[in-house]
Design a protein around this motif. Sequence first.
Motif, PDB file in Angstrom:
ATOM      1  N   LEU A  81       0.830  -1.204   0.000  1.00  0.00           N
ATOM      2  CA  LEU A  81       0.000   0.000   0.000  1.00  0.00           C
ATOM      3  C   LEU A  81       0.865   1.254   0.000  1.00  0.00           C
ATOM      4  O   LEU A  81       0.595   2.215  -0.732  1.00  0.00           O
ATOM      5  CB  LEU A  81      -0.919  -0.003   1.223  1.00  0.00           C
ATOM      6  CG  LEU A  81      -1.808   1.227   1.399  1.00  0.00           C
ATOM      7  CD1 LEU A  81      -2.767   1.360   0.233  1.00  0.00           C
ATOM      8  CD2 LEU A  81      -2.580   1.141   2.724  1.00  0.00           C
ATOM      9  N   ALA A  82       1.926   1.249   0.796  1.00  0.00           N
ATOM     10  CA  ALA A  82       2.811   2.414   0.877  1.00  0.00           C
ATOM     11  C   ALA A  82       3.489   2.677  -0.469  1.00  0.00           C
ATOM     12  O   ALA A  82       3.572   3.824  -0.931  1.00  0.00           O
ATOM     13  CB  ALA A  82       3.862   2.200   1.962  1.00  0.00           C
ATOM     14  N   VAL A  83       3.982   1.623  -1.110  1.00  0.00           N
ATOM     15  CA  VAL A  83       4.641   1.779  -2.410  1.00  0.00           C
ATOM     16  C   VAL A  83       3.645   2.256  -3.457  1.00  0.00           C
ATOM     17  O   VAL A  83       3.938   3.135  -4.279  1.00  0.00           O
ATOM     18  CB  VAL A  83       5.292   0.449  -2.839  1.00  0.00           C
ATOM     19  CG1 VAL A  83       5.816   0.544  -4.277  1.00  0.00           C
ATOM     20  CG2 VAL A  83       6.422   0.081  -1.895  1.00  0.00           C
ATOM     21  N   SER A  84       2.435   1.691  -3.425  1.00  0.00           N
ATOM     22  CA  SER A  84       1.404   2.097  -4.381  1.00  0.00           C
ATOM     23  C   SER A  84       1.053   3.569  -4.220  1.00  0.00           C
ATOM     24  O   SER A  84       0.921   4.308  -5.201  1.00  0.00           O
ATOM     25  CB  SER A  84       0.159   1.234  -4.182  1.00  0.00           C
ATOM     26  OG  SER A  84      -0.860   1.619  -5.071  1.00  0.00           O
ATOM     27  N   LEU A  85       0.904   4.020  -2.971  1.00  0.00           N
ATOM     28  CA  LEU A  85       0.599   5.427  -2.719  1.00  0.00           C
ATOM     29  C   LEU A  85       1.727   6.334  -3.193  1.00  0.00           C
ATOM     30  O   LEU A  85       1.489   7.409  -3.764  1.00  0.00           O
ATOM     31  CB  LEU A  85       0.340   5.649  -1.229  1.00  0.00           C
ATOM     32  CG  LEU A  85      -0.975   5.108  -0.672  1.00  0.00           C
ATOM     33  CD1 LEU A  85      -1.008   5.273   0.840  1.00  0.00           C
ATOM     34  CD2 LEU A  85      -2.163   5.808  -1.314  1.00  0.00           C
ATOM     35  N   MET A  86       2.963   5.907  -2.973  1.00  0.00           N
ATOM     36  CA  MET A  86       4.109   6.710  -3.394  1.00  0.00           C
ATOM     37  C   MET A  86       4.122   6.863  -4.916  1.00  0.00           C
ATOM     38  O   MET A  86       4.300   7.965  -5.456  1.00  0.00           O
ATOM     39  CB  MET A  86       5.410   6.067  -2.920  1.00  0.00           C
ATOM     40  CG  MET A  86       6.660   6.826  -3.337  1.00  0.00           C
ATOM     41  SD  MET A  86       8.166   5.855  -3.096  1.00  0.00           S
ATOM     42  CE  MET A  86       7.989   4.634  -4.407  1.00  0.00           C
ATOM     43  N   ILE A  87       3.911   5.743  -5.616  1.00  0.00           N
ATOM     44  CA  ILE A  87       3.951   5.763  -7.077  1.00  0.00           C
ATOM     45  C   ILE A  87       2.830   6.637  -7.637  1.00  0.00           C
ATOM     46  O   ILE A  87       3.022   7.385  -8.595  1.00  0.00           O
ATOM     47  CB  ILE A  87       3.856   4.326  -7.629  1.00  0.00           C
ATOM     48  CG1 ILE A  87       5.130   3.554  -7.280  1.00  0.00           C
ATOM     49  CG2 ILE A  87       3.637   4.334  -9.134  1.00  0.00           C
ATOM     50  CD1 ILE A  87       5.088   2.091  -7.658  1.00  0.00           C
ATOM     51  N   ARG A  88       1.658   6.559  -7.022  1.00  0.00           N
ATOM     52  CA  ARG A  88       0.528   7.337  -7.521  1.00  0.00           C
ATOM     53  C   ARG A  88       0.633   8.809  -7.127  1.00  0.00           C
ATOM     54  O   ARG A  88       0.022   9.667  -7.772  1.00  0.00           O
ATOM     55  CB  ARG A  88      -0.782   6.755  -6.983  1.00  0.00           C
ATOM     56  CG  ARG A  88      -1.079   5.360  -7.519  1.00  0.00           C
ATOM     57  CD  ARG A  88      -2.355   4.806  -6.926  1.00  0.00           C
ATOM     58  NE  ARG A  88      -2.559   3.413  -7.298  1.00  0.00           N
ATOM     59  CZ  ARG A  88      -3.068   2.996  -8.443  1.00  0.00           C
ATOM     60  NH1 ARG A  88      -3.419   3.892  -9.353  1.00  0.00           N
ATOM     61  NH2 ARG A  88      -3.228   1.706  -8.698  1.00  0.00           N
ATOM     62  N   ALA A 127     -10.630   5.683   7.379  1.00  0.00           N
ATOM     63  CA  ALA A 127     -12.028   5.285   7.222  1.00  0.00           C
ATOM     64  C   ALA A 127     -12.156   3.829   6.836  1.00  0.00           C
ATOM     65  O   ALA A 127     -13.204   3.206   7.057  1.00  0.00           O
ATOM     66  CB  ALA A 127     -12.700   6.175   6.183  1.00  0.00           C
ATOM     67  N   ARG A 128     -11.082   3.301   6.246  1.00  0.00           N
ATOM     68  CA  ARG A 128     -11.078   1.897   5.834  1.00  0.00           C
ATOM     69  C   ARG A 128     -10.352   1.013   6.850  1.00  0.00           C
ATOM     70  O   ARG A 128     -10.026  -0.139   6.571  1.00  0.00           O
ATOM     71  CB  ARG A 128     -10.439   1.746   4.465  1.00  0.00           C
ATOM     72  CG  ARG A 128     -11.306   2.321   3.338  1.00  0.00           C
ATOM     73  CD  ARG A 128     -10.519   2.450   2.056  1.00  0.00           C
ATOM     74  NE  ARG A 128     -11.367   2.862   0.938  1.00  0.00           N
ATOM     75  CZ  ARG A 128     -11.794   4.094   0.727  1.00  0.00           C
ATOM     76  NH1 ARG A 128     -11.469   5.048   1.595  1.00  0.00           N
ATOM     77  NH2 ARG A 128     -12.557   4.381  -0.307  1.00  0.00           N
ATOM     78  N   GLY A 129     -10.082   1.592   8.014  1.00  0.00           N
ATOM     79  CA  GLY A 129      -9.432   0.813   9.064  1.00  0.00           C
ATOM     80  C   GLY A 129      -7.970   0.542   8.801  1.00  0.00           C
ATOM     81  O   GLY A 129      -7.432  -0.459   9.282  1.00  0.00           O
ATOM     82  N   LEU A 130      -7.298   1.451   8.057  1.00  0.00           N
ATOM     83  CA  LEU A 130      -5.886   1.232   7.710  1.00  0.00           C
ATOM     84  C   LEU A 130      -5.002   2.277   8.360  1.00  0.00           C
ATOM     85  O   LEU A 130      -4.057   2.771   7.773  1.00  0.00           O
ATOM     86  CB  LEU A 130      -5.713   1.264   6.179  1.00  0.00           C
ATOM     87  CG  LEU A 130      -6.391   0.156   5.416  1.00  0.00           C
ATOM     88  CD1 LEU A 130      -6.305   0.402   3.927  1.00  0.00           C
ATOM     89  CD2 LEU A 130      -5.729  -1.193   5.752  1.00  0.00           C
TER      90      LEU A 130
END
Length: 210
Positions: free
Chosen positions: A150-157, A206-209
């Motif tokens: 998730l962290a890598v995906s957020l960084m890339i986006r 909000a998604r519990g993350l």
Amino acid sequence: MRDRARSRSRSDDLLGTYVPGTSLLHRCPLWLKALLVLGACLAVMTARDWRFSLCTLALTAAVSAACGLGVRRWARSLRPLLLLVVLLTAYHLVANGPARAADVVLSLLAVVTLTRLLISTTPLPRLIDGLVLLSSPLRLAGVDPERIGLAVSLMIRSVPWLFGVLASLRDAAAARTVRPHPVQLVTPAVISTVDYAHRTGEALAARGLE
């Protein structure tokens, strides 16, 4: 609009983007592609020979063309490295001579183009899934591989989003017939980025993350 397209292109050049296709490399399993790319990168770094690196660089251009990615896209992907290449070349020419300069620079370019082949022929969700799977042993240390993905995906986006913000700020300044100095864009860009991070954090919570 033209500035935004240009900014999007620069962000794509920086990270590389998936290009749909039906080539053998596109259809190759991720684990096999990753092993081939990793092996080739290790070979380049181990050989420490500018001629081997040059051959690898030429090979990536040929493979890029064969996969339908295009040589122009391949060459454009190297553009963000231009300043680094110039600095490394100048330093090693003075400190270690032309052979060493060629070895360092060509090795860097070869490794970058090899990894771009992987990114350009594999959809981002598959890359993230592969990273999560690779990180699975970290569960033993109490690390959640899903959070890493998730962290890598957020960084890339987030990087293309940031380029878009900068383009919007330049467009707004141009509409007022003002040509701002790049330093003047820092404050509004930071404010927008902090707001984006805050909203992203709220969405994750909000998604519990949390």
